[in-house]
Design a protein around this motif. Structure first.
Motif, mmCIF file in Angstrom:
data_model
loop_
_atom_site.group_PDB
_atom_site.id
_atom_site.type_symbol
_atom_site.label_atom_id
_atom_site.label_comp_id
_atom_site.label_asym_id
_atom_site.label_seq_id
_atom_site.Cartn_x
_atom_site.Cartn_y
_atom_site.Cartn_z
ATOM 1 N N MET A 1 0.852 -1.170 0.000
ATOM 2 C CA MET A 1 0.000 0.000 0.000
ATOM 3 C C MET A 1 0.897 1.233 0.000
ATOM 4 N N THR A 2 0.384 2.330 -0.536
ATOM 5 C CA THR A 2 1.160 3.570 -0.554
ATOM 6 C C THR A 2 0.259 4.726 -0.154
ATOM 7 N N GLY A 3 0.692 5.486 0.820
ATOM 8 C CA GLY A 3 -0.038 6.668 1.250
ATOM 9 C C GLY A 3 -1.071 6.371 2.322
ATOM 10 N N ARG A 4 -1.392 7.404 3.073
ATOM 11 C CA ARG A 4 -2.293 7.256 4.215
ATOM 12 C C ARG A 4 -3.647 6.672 3.846
ATOM 13 N N ASP A 5 -4.264 7.197 2.785
ATOM 14 C CA ASP A 5 -5.606 6.731 2.418
ATOM 15 C C ASP A 5 -5.598 5.260 2.034
ATOM 16 N N GLU A 6 -4.607 4.860 1.249
ATOM 17 C CA GLU A 6 -4.528 3.464 0.816
ATOM 18 C C GLU A 6 -4.180 2.538 1.984
ATOM 19 N N ILE A 7 -3.338 3.007 2.891
ATOM 20 C CA ILE A 7 -2.998 2.198 4.068
ATOM 21 C C ILE A 7 -4.235 1.988 4.935
ATOM 22 N N ALA A 8 -4.969 3.051 5.231
ATOM 23 C CA ALA A 8 -6.173 2.923 6.058
ATOM 24 C C ALA A 8 -7.195 2.009 5.388
ATOM 25 N N ALA A 9 -7.464 2.227 4.114
ATOM 26 C CA ALA A 9 -8.463 1.414 3.400
ATOM 27 C C ALA A 9 -7.995 -0.032 3.250
ATOM 28 N N GLY A 10 -6.718 -0.220 2.943
ATOM 29 C CA GLY A 10 -6.196 -1.570 2.748
ATOM 30 C C GLY A 10 -6.219 -2.394 4.018
ATOM 31 N N LEU A 11 -5.826 -1.801 5.137
ATOM 32 C CA LEU A 11 -5.838 -2.540 6.401
ATOM 33 C C LEU A 11 -7.265 -2.822 6.859
ATOM 34 N N LYS A 12 -8.156 -1.880 6.641
ATOM 35 C CA LYS A 12 -9.564 -2.102 6.997
ATOM 36 C C LYS A 12 -10.140 -3.254 6.178
ATOM 37 N N ALA A 13 -9.822 -3.298 4.887
ATOM 38 C CA ALA A 13 -10.338 -4.355 4.011
ATOM 39 C C ALA A 13 -9.755 -5.718 4.367
ATOM 40 N N ARG A 14 -8.521 -5.765 4.840
ATOM 41 C CA ARG A 14 -7.853 -7.030 5.146
ATOM 42 C C ARG A 14 -8.257 -7.612 6.495
ATOM 43 N N ASN A 15 -8.854 -6.802 7.354
ATOM 44 C CA ASN A 15 -9.162 -7.236 8.717
ATOM 45 C C ASN A 15 -10.651 -7.134 8.985
#
Length: 150
Positions: free
Chosen positions: A55-69
């Motif tokens: 993931m790259t950047g704050r928005d993608e990190i927040a969305a990616g971790l939320k989607a994975r968990n």
């Protein structure tokens, strides 16, 4: 940089990582992502080094971790044996031995998907200081072992 300033920087950086795992364990993805620079890369690999997440950047990190968990998952992250190298007043690197445990209710998963993961490895982090606060400029998770529960 004198010794006192270096020690303060090391403690501030350790607190950033403590907030990172606290926010992860409590599913506070936006607060976790706010610990990163706006364009920071986040990468996790499996034991053999192949990509597990990127993931790259704050928005993608927040969305990616939320989607994975899954929202009902229980996350437990532990950090050990920190080694922080302050390179300058605004730049540092660190390595933390880590352990993470993720448990999800079987009813929240499809057949064949794991209901648990117990991982071991290291966080490898580059930090930068901006406006007096330390932020994660890059985070890589490398794995020594991953145990899955089905």
């Amino acid at each position: 940089m004198d010794d006192l300033a270096r020690l303060v920087a090391v403690e501030d950086i350790r607190r950033v990582m403590a907030r990172y795992v606290y926010n992860a364990d409590h599913h506070r993805w936006d607060e976790l992502a706010a610990l990163f620079t706006p364009d920071a890369p986040f990468a996790a690999s499996t034991v053999d080094g192949s990509p597990q997440a990127r993931m790259t950047g704050r928005d993608e990190i927040a969305a990616g971790l939320k989607a994975r968990n899954h929202p009902d998952s229980v996350l437990v992250h532990h950090l050990f044996s920190s080694e922080v190298d302050v390179e300058s007043e605004d730049s540092a690197t660190g390595v933390w031995a880590m352990e993470d445990v993720i448990t999800t209710s079987p009813s929240a998963r499809s057949d064949g998907e794991p209901t648990g993961m117990h991982g071991y490895g290291h966080y490898r982090v580059r930090f930068t200081r901006s406006a007096g606060s330390w932020l994660v400029a890059e985070l890589r998770i490398t794995r020594l072992r991953l145990d899955w529960t089905y």
